[in-house]
Design a protein around this motif. Structure first.
Motif, PDB file in Angstrom:
ATOM      1  N   THR A 245       0.800  -1.220   0.000  1.00 57.01           N
ATOM      2  CA  THR A 245       0.000   0.000   0.000  1.00 57.01           C
ATOM      3  C   THR A 245       0.835   1.274   0.000  1.00 57.01           C
ATOM      4  OG1 THR A 245      -0.096   0.016   2.419  1.00 57.01           O
ATOM      5  CG2 THR A 245      -1.834  -1.184   1.250  1.00 57.01           C
ATOM      6  N   LEU A 246       2.156   1.151   0.051  1.00 57.16           N
ATOM      7  CA  LEU A 246       2.985   2.348   0.195  1.00 57.16           C
ATOM      8  C   LEU A 246       2.838   3.293  -0.993  1.00 57.16           C
ATOM      9  CD1 LEU A 246       6.276   0.882   1.738  1.00 57.16           C
ATOM     10  CD2 LEU A 246       4.392   2.079   2.884  1.00 57.16           C
ATOM     11  N   ALA A 247       2.942   2.758  -2.216  1.00 61.45           N
ATOM     12  CA  ALA A 247       2.849   3.612  -3.405  1.00 61.45           C
ATOM     13  C   ALA A 247       1.460   4.223  -3.530  1.00 61.45           C
ATOM     14  CB  ALA A 247       3.192   2.812  -4.657  1.00 61.45           C
ATOM     15  N   LEU A 248       0.428   3.426  -3.209  1.00 58.86           N
ATOM     16  CA  LEU A 248      -0.938   3.940  -3.285  1.00 58.86           C
ATOM     17  C   LEU A 248      -1.155   5.048  -2.262  1.00 58.86           C
ATOM     18  CD1 LEU A 248      -3.769   3.669  -4.531  1.00 58.86           C
ATOM     19  CD2 LEU A 248      -4.288   1.968  -2.772  1.00 58.86           C
ATOM     20  N   GLN A 249      -0.689   4.829  -1.043  1.00 53.44           N
ATOM     21  CA  GLN A 249      -0.837   5.843  -0.004  1.00 53.44           C
ATOM     22  C   GLN A 249      -0.061   7.107  -0.364  1.00 53.44           C
ATOM     23  OE1 GLN A 249      -2.763   5.471   3.097  1.00 53.44           O
ATOM     24  NE2 GLN A 249      -2.524   7.667   2.735  1.00 53.44           N
ATOM     25  N   GLN A 250       1.133   6.935  -0.941  1.00 58.93           N
ATOM     26  CA  GLN A 250       1.940   8.090  -1.321  1.00 58.93           C
ATOM     27  C   GLN A 250       1.258   8.893  -2.421  1.00 58.93           C
ATOM     28  OE1 GLN A 250       4.973   9.012   0.222  1.00 58.93           O
ATOM     29  NE2 GLN A 250       4.414  10.891  -0.862  1.00 58.93           N
ATOM     30  N   ALA A 251       0.666   8.190  -3.399  1.00 56.33           N
ATOM     31  CA  ALA A 251      -0.042   8.885  -4.476  1.00 56.33           C
ATOM     32  C   ALA A 251      -1.228   9.664  -3.923  1.00 56.33           C
ATOM     33  CB  ALA A 251      -0.505   7.881  -5.534  1.00 56.33           C
ATOM     34  N   TRP A 252      -1.917   9.076  -2.951  1.00 60.18           N
ATOM     35  CA  TRP A 252      -3.056   9.768  -2.340  1.00 60.18           C
ATOM     36  C   TRP A 252      -2.589  10.987  -1.549  1.00 60.18           C
ATOM     37  CZ3 TRP A 252      -8.134   9.870  -2.824  1.00 60.18           C
ATOM     38  CH2 TRP A 252      -8.875  10.562  -1.862  1.00 60.18           C
ATOM     39  N   ASP A 253      -1.526  10.819  -0.768  1.00 63.78           N
ATOM     40  CA  ASP A 253      -1.016  11.935   0.031  1.00 63.78           C
ATOM     41  C   ASP A 253      -0.534  13.074  -0.862  1.00 63.78           C
ATOM     42  OD1 ASP A 253      -1.566  10.479   2.290  1.00 63.78           O
ATOM     43  OD2 ASP A 253       0.497   9.790   2.592  1.00 63.78           O
TER      44      ASP A 253
ATOM     45  N   ASP B  64      -8.281   0.113   3.253  1.00 69.46           N
ATOM     46  CA  ASP B  64      -8.606  -0.592   4.497  1.00 69.46           C
ATOM     47  C   ASP B  64      -8.715  -2.095   4.262  1.00 69.46           C
ATOM     48  OD1 ASP B  64      -8.642   1.784   5.867  1.00 69.46           O
ATOM     49  OD2 ASP B  64     -10.832   1.958   5.921  1.00 69.46           O
ATOM     50  N   ALA B  65      -9.264  -2.489   3.110  1.00 70.19           N
ATOM     51  CA  ALA B  65      -9.416  -3.914   2.818  1.00 70.19           C
ATOM     52  C   ALA B  65      -8.060  -4.594   2.677  1.00 70.19           C
ATOM     53  CB  ALA B  65     -10.245  -4.099   1.544  1.00 70.19           C
ATOM     54  N   VAL B  66      -7.121  -3.917   2.011  1.00 72.34           N
ATOM     55  CA  VAL B  66      -5.773  -4.477   1.887  1.00 72.34           C
ATOM     56  C   VAL B  66      -5.127  -4.599   3.266  1.00 72.34           C
ATOM     57  CG1 VAL B  66      -3.485  -4.168   0.878  1.00 72.34           C
ATOM     58  CG2 VAL B  66      -5.512  -3.548  -0.439  1.00 72.34           C
ATOM     59  N   ASN B  67      -5.293  -3.581   4.087  1.00 74.25           N
ATOM     60  CA  ASN B  67      -4.712  -3.615   5.429  1.00 74.25           C
ATOM     61  C   ASN B  67      -5.361  -4.688   6.301  1.00 74.25           C
ATOM     62  OD1 ASN B  67      -2.913  -1.530   4.881  1.00 74.25           O
ATOM     63  ND2 ASN B  67      -4.354   0.063   5.522  1.00 74.25           N
ATOM     64  N   THR B  68      -6.647  -4.947   6.081  1.00 69.70           N
ATOM     65  CA  THR B  68      -7.326  -5.998   6.838  1.00 69.70           C
ATOM     66  C   THR B  68      -6.724  -7.362   6.530  1.00 69.70           C
ATOM     67  OG1 THR B  68      -9.413  -4.778   6.959  1.00 69.70           O
ATOM     68  CG2 THR B  68      -9.532  -7.171   7.208  1.00 69.70           C
ATOM     69  N   LEU B  69      -6.482  -7.630   5.250  1.00 65.92           N
ATOM     70  CA  LEU B  69      -5.844  -8.896   4.887  1.00 65.92           C
ATOM     71  C   LEU B  69      -4.452  -8.989   5.502  1.00 65.92           C
ATOM     72  CD1 LEU B  69      -5.644 -11.550   3.362  1.00 65.92           C
ATOM     73  CD2 LEU B  69      -5.016 -10.265   1.305  1.00 65.92           C
ATOM     74  N   ARG B  70      -3.721  -7.892   5.479  1.00 67.24           N
ATOM     75  CA  ARG B  70      -2.383  -7.885   6.079  1.00 67.24           C
ATOM     76  C   ARG B  70      -2.452  -8.213   7.572  1.00 67.24           C
ATOM     77  NH1 ARG B  70      -0.445  -2.130   6.792  1.00 67.24           N
ATOM     78  NH2 ARG B  70      -1.942  -2.404   8.494  1.00 67.24           N
ATOM     79  N   ASP B  71      -3.400  -7.589   8.278  1.00 68.16           N
ATOM     80  CA  ASP B  71      -3.517  -7.805   9.720  1.00 68.16           C
ATOM     81  C   ASP B  71      -3.995  -9.218  10.034  1.00 68.16           C
ATOM     82  OD1 ASP B  71      -2.742  -5.178   9.982  1.00 68.16           O
ATOM     83  OD2 ASP B  71      -4.770  -4.417  10.350  1.00 68.16           O
ATOM     84  N   ASP B  72      -4.959  -9.719   9.256  1.00 73.55           N
ATOM     85  CA  ASP B  72      -5.463 -11.073   9.503  1.00 73.55           C
ATOM     86  C   ASP B  72      -4.391 -12.114   9.209  1.00 73.55           C
ATOM     87  OD1 ASP B  72      -7.865 -10.098  10.319  1.00 73.55           O
ATOM     88  OD2 ASP B  72      -8.949 -10.544   8.463  1.00 73.55           O
TER      89      ASP B  72
END
Length: 356
Positions: A270-278, A312-320
């Motif tokens: 998610t780093l590149a996606l989050q960076q593009a959003w920021d 959030d969905a990607v992060n949920t899979l990461r956490d699970d």
């Protein structure tokens, strides 16, 4: 964790009767409609600074990018309006009669809201929808001229879709819910004929989608550079963000399809996606809209919530995964990522489609 089951294996095992994990993606390439058409024709009256340079660019003689965008347009329309809905209907068909996980409603309550079923009914395909994927002579000539390698793939896709669609029309496939009961023996006999036809269609669809994506790469770069050189940086940031969202989904799909999904695919996914959003958020905040007609802000605001749900969905899979959740839960998480991505792309396209 080399001996630990991973989402790729789980999703593969669950969906192998209906094609690859990529076949389960409903709109993995729907964004192409915007990438190859919209930003080539962004001509709304209130965008005067963009109108003139784009018109001059489009009027250049022999512009290969514009010709290719025109040639790809009917394929894109087919994949968006017909192929994606057909895949969705087939996914529903495969789940008929299967027990529903009682924990799904508690974990994903937004998927059980009343309007979800209403939208699903409105979006369900009909037996006649497949006619929208038949190219006429002029469209095939354009494709032969601008992207000849796509023409045999389109021809095969059209033939396979027609065969599967005709078989589906012989029973209640095009209904969200079964219209009548059928014995297990009769269903098994029907599926023995039907599912191989669908697998051939899904394989043809996957090949066309991947080839179309390859053709789209050069067009995307042209569009980004044109937006940047015209100082249309708000649109450039939006396009960059959507490309990152699409890249992430395609990467995850590829790993699952090849059955080599690993924790590393999630650690920095998610780093590149989050960076593009920021980056986009900071730029739009530093350059606020000057009127209600400032359309980039409208697009950005509409994709904000579905974009958050996707991340959030990607992060949920990461956490699970880190919590060593049960295999079925990991598979559900992965399916949720795809669904959230589909919703993001649908909202984005709805906002941008008026621009062309």
């Amino acid at each position: 964790m080399p001996d630990r089951p991973h989402p790729g294996a789980m999703v593969w095992a669950i969906t192998c009767t209906g094609g690859s994990a990529m076949s389960r993606r409903i709109k993995a390439i729907v964004i192409t409609a915007v990438l190859t058409v919209t930003f080539l024709g962004m001509l709304r009256e209130h965008q005067n600074t963009l109108l003139a340079p784009i018109q001059r660019w489009l009027q250049q003689p022999g512009l290969a990018e514009q010709e290719k965008a025109t040639a790809l347009r009917p394929l894109i329309a087919c994949l968006n309006a017909v192929d994606s809905r057909w895949r969705h209907a087939y996914s529903h068909y495969l789940k008929r009669g299967r027990p529903v996980d009682p924990t799904l409603k508690a974990r994903f309550p937004e998927d059980f809201e009343p309007m979800v079923s209403v939208r699903e009914g409105l979006d369900y395909p009909s037996v006649h929808a497949a006619y929208g994927c038949r190219l006429n002579t002029a469209q095939k000539d354009n494709l032969q001229k601008s992207a000849p390698e796509l023409l045999p793939l389109q021809n095969r896709f059209e033939a396979m879709l027609t065969a599967a669609n005709e078989a589906a029309g012989s029973f209640d496939f095009f209904s969200p819910k079964p219209l009548y009961s059928v014995s297990p023996a009769d269903k098994a006999e029907r599926d023995a004929l039907f599912i191989p036809l669908v697998n051939d269609y899904l394989d043809a669809s996957d090949q066309l989608r991947r080839a179309l994506d390859t053709q789209d790469q050069a067009l995307r770069q042209v569009q980004l550079e044109q937006l940047k050189t015209r100082d249309q940086l708000k649109y450039a940031h939006i396009l960059t963000y959507m490309l990152e969202a699409r890249t992430l989904m395609l990467k995850l799909d590829e790993r699952v399809r090849e059955q080599r999904f690993s924790a590393n695919d999630l650690s920095g996914a998610t780093l590149a996606l989050q960076q593009a959003w920021d980056d986009g958020s900071q730029y739009l905040q530093a350059h606020p809209a000057t009127s209600n007609a400032d359309y980039p802000e409208t697009i950005w605001n509409y994709v904000r919530l579905p974009g958050k749900h996707y991340l959030d969905a990607v992060n949920t899979l990461r956490d699970d995964w880190a919590a060593k959740a049960p295999p079925q839960q990991l598979s559900d998480d992965y399916e949720r990522i795809g669904r959230r991505y589909d919703q993001l792309i649908e909202v984005y396209n709805d906002r941008v489609n008026p621009l062309f």
